[in-house]
Design a protein around this motif. Structure first.
Motif, PDB file in Angstrom:
ATOM      1  N   ASN A   5       0.833  -1.207   0.000  1.00 48.35           N
ATOM      2  CA  ASN A   5       0.000   0.000   0.000  1.00 48.35           C
ATOM      3  C   ASN A   5       0.868   1.257   0.000  1.00 48.35           C
ATOM      4  O   ASN A   5       1.887   1.312   0.694  1.00 48.35           O
ATOM      5  CB  ASN A   5      -0.932   0.019   1.212  1.00 48.35           C
ATOM      6  N   ILE A   6       0.429   2.247  -0.750  1.00 45.68           N
ATOM      7  CA  ILE A   6       1.120   3.520  -0.790  1.00 45.68           C
ATOM      8  C   ILE A   6       1.063   4.155   0.599  1.00 45.68           C
ATOM      9  O   ILE A   6       0.008   4.210   1.224  1.00 45.68           O
ATOM     10  CB  ILE A   6       0.458   4.465  -1.823  1.00 45.68           C
ATOM     11  N   ASP A   7       2.197   4.629   1.076  1.00 46.82           N
ATOM     12  CA  ASP A   7       2.291   5.343   2.344  1.00 46.82           C
ATOM     13  C   ASP A   7       2.151   6.829   2.024  1.00 46.82           C
ATOM     14  O   ASP A   7       3.117   7.485   1.605  1.00 46.82           O
ATOM     15  CB  ASP A   7       3.631   5.040   3.006  1.00 46.82           C
ATOM     16  N   ALA A   8       0.956   7.370   2.203  1.00 49.50           N
ATOM     17  CA  ALA A   8       0.665   8.757   1.813  1.00 49.50           C
ATOM     18  C   ALA A   8       1.526   9.774   2.545  1.00 49.50           C
ATOM     19  O   ALA A   8       1.837  10.842   2.009  1.00 49.50           O
ATOM     20  CB  ALA A   8      -0.816   9.067   2.028  1.00 49.50           C
ATOM     21  N   SER A   9       1.960   9.460   3.753  1.00 50.27           N
ATOM     22  CA  SER A   9       2.758  10.427   4.511  1.00 50.27           C
ATOM     23  C   SER A   9       4.200  10.512   4.011  1.00 50.27           C
ATOM     24  O   SER A   9       4.938  11.414   4.400  1.00 50.27           O
ATOM     25  CB  SER A   9       2.726  10.095   6.001  1.00 50.27           C
ATOM     26  N   SER A  30      -2.674  16.152  -2.071  1.00 55.17           N
ATOM     27  CA  SER A  30      -2.367  15.590  -0.757  1.00 55.17           C
ATOM     28  C   SER A  30      -3.242  14.391  -0.405  1.00 55.17           C
ATOM     29  O   SER A  30      -2.964  13.717   0.582  1.00 55.17           O
ATOM     30  CB  SER A  30      -2.504  16.667   0.321  1.00 55.17           C
ATOM     31  N   GLY A  31      -4.253  14.103  -1.201  1.00 52.35           N
ATOM     32  CA  GLY A  31      -5.129  12.977  -0.906  1.00 52.35           C
ATOM     33  C   GLY A  31      -5.059  11.926  -1.995  1.00 52.35           C
ATOM     34  O   GLY A  31      -5.425  12.190  -3.139  1.00 52.35           O
ATOM     35  N   PHE A  32      -4.576  10.753  -1.649  1.00 55.38           N
ATOM     36  CA  PHE A  32      -4.482   9.675  -2.635  1.00 55.38           C
ATOM     37  C   PHE A  32      -4.306   8.341  -1.922  1.00 55.38           C
ATOM     38  O   PHE A  32      -3.895   8.275  -0.756  1.00 55.38           O
ATOM     39  CB  PHE A  32      -3.322   9.906  -3.607  1.00 55.38           C
ATOM     40  N   THR A  33      -4.630   7.292  -2.629  1.00 55.17           N
ATOM     41  CA  THR A  33      -4.404   5.925  -2.174  1.00 55.17           C
ATOM     42  C   THR A  33      -3.862   5.143  -3.359  1.00 55.17           C
ATOM     43  O   THR A  33      -4.025   5.545  -4.512  1.00 55.17           O
ATOM     44  CB  THR A  33      -5.699   5.246  -1.675  1.00 55.17           C
ATOM     45  N   GLY A  34      -3.241   4.035  -3.084  1.00 52.37           N
ATOM     46  CA  GLY A  34      -2.737   3.218  -4.168  1.00 52.37           C
ATOM     47  C   GLY A  34      -2.119   1.947  -3.644  1.00 52.37           C
ATOM     48  O   GLY A  34      -1.884   1.796  -2.445  1.00 52.37           O
ATOM     49  N   ALA A  35      -1.873   1.034  -4.583  1.00 56.96           N
ATOM     50  CA  ALA A  35      -1.293  -0.246  -4.205  1.00 56.96           C
ATOM     51  C   ALA A  35      -0.482  -0.825  -5.356  1.00 56.96           C
ATOM     52  O   ALA A  35      -0.760  -0.570  -6.526  1.00 56.96           O
ATOM     53  CB  ALA A  35      -2.391  -1.225  -3.790  1.00 56.96           C
ATOM     54  N   ILE A  36       0.522  -1.590  -4.967  1.00 57.22           N
ATOM     55  CA  ILE A  36       1.304  -2.393  -5.895  1.00 57.22           C
ATOM     56  C   ILE A  36       1.048  -3.836  -5.483  1.00 57.22           C
ATOM     57  O   ILE A  36       1.333  -4.223  -4.339  1.00 57.22           O
ATOM     58  CB  ILE A  36       2.803  -2.069  -5.788  1.00 57.22           C
ATOM     59  N   GLU A  37       0.487  -4.608  -6.378  1.00 62.72           N
ATOM     60  CA  GLU A  37       0.214  -6.013  -6.091  1.00 62.72           C
ATOM     61  C   GLU A  37       1.245  -6.843  -6.836  1.00 62.72           C
ATOM     62  O   GLU A  37       1.251  -6.888  -8.062  1.00 62.72           O
ATOM     63  CB  GLU A  37      -1.196  -6.380  -6.557  1.00 62.72           C
ATOM     64  N   ILE A 167       6.040  11.597  -9.400  1.00 58.65           N
ATOM     65  CA  ILE A 167       5.590  10.900  -8.187  1.00 58.65           C
ATOM     66  C   ILE A 167       6.806  10.320  -7.477  1.00 58.65           C
ATOM     67  O   ILE A 167       7.637   9.654  -8.100  1.00 58.65           O
ATOM     68  CB  ILE A 167       4.592   9.770  -8.532  1.00 58.65           C
ATOM     69  N   GLU A 168       6.914  10.598  -6.205  1.00 57.21           N
ATOM     70  CA  GLU A 168       7.901   9.967  -5.328  1.00 57.21           C
ATOM     71  C   GLU A 168       7.093   9.206  -4.294  1.00 57.21           C
ATOM     72  O   GLU A 168       6.282   9.803  -3.588  1.00 57.21           O
ATOM     73  CB  GLU A 168       8.782  11.016  -4.637  1.00 57.21           C
ATOM     74  N   LEU A 169       7.266   7.889  -4.243  1.00 58.97           N
ATOM     75  CA  LEU A 169       6.399   7.148  -3.322  1.00 58.97           C
ATOM     76  C   LEU A 169       7.136   6.113  -2.511  1.00 58.97           C
ATOM     77  O   LEU A 169       8.174   5.597  -2.933  1.00 58.97           O
ATOM     78  CB  LEU A 169       5.228   6.518  -4.059  1.00 58.97           C
TER      79      LEU A 169
END
Length: 177
Positions: A5-9, A30-37, A167-169
């Protein structure tokens, strides 16, 4: 298959666009969610998804942010989210990939490709694994129905057509249970 899961912080979703054909305006969400499966160290077999809350746009100018949320641009009342779902991932070099997928903005879906670099894997101070990626790409805003502009007296237009996305995640393994 592991889900990360993307760590939004510890993630930044940013963009830049030409202003008056001579300078650049930068902004972020500043608001987002995401995932790498899948395996973040071998993205070729992974699935990547990302959702951005368009109401969280920030360009350091409240009037401009409100205009970007309006029907002239993102129409966030009708289209509150931007989404990306990967369709193909190709390794291009050590730790580098072309990430292609369907990007949906304002109800319009187009295929886009981001250049992605796997930055590495580590363990944070709380003992949790962390992976990091950098991604860059660009889109033509008009292809997504973002056509508002204003002609300048000196020639040209107020807002450029090309939007550069960066994007830096960081991502963490999803917690079971």
């Amino acid at each position: 298959m592991t889900v990360w899961n993307i760590d939004a912080s510890h993630t930044n979703v940013g963009f830049s666009v030409k202003h008056m054909m001579i300078s650049k305006v930068k902004g972020s969400f500043s608001g987002f969610t995401g995932a790498i499966e899948g395996d973040p160290e071998n993205l070729e077999t992974a699935n990547v998804s990302f959702t951005v809350d368009m109401n969280t746009i920030h360009t350091s100018n409240e009037d401009r942010d409100n205009h970007l949320r309006s029907a002239d641009f993102f129409d966030t009342e009708t289209f509150p989210e931007m989404t990306f779902v990967s369709t193909k991932i190709e390794k291009t070099d050590d730790d580098e990939y072309d990430l292609t997928g369907d990007l949906t903005i304002k109800g319009v879906t187009k295929q886009v490709t981001f250049e992605v670099e796997y930055e590495g894997k580590g363990v944070n101070p709380w003992g949790q694994e962390v992976v990091a990626f950098s991604a860059e790409g660009k889109i033509d805003r008009k292809e997504f129905g973002l056509t508002w502009n204003q002609a300048l007296e000196t020639g040209g237009f107020l807002v450029g057509d090309t939007i550069k996305i960066s994007i830096e995640l960081e991502a963490n393994p999803a917690q079971e249970g």
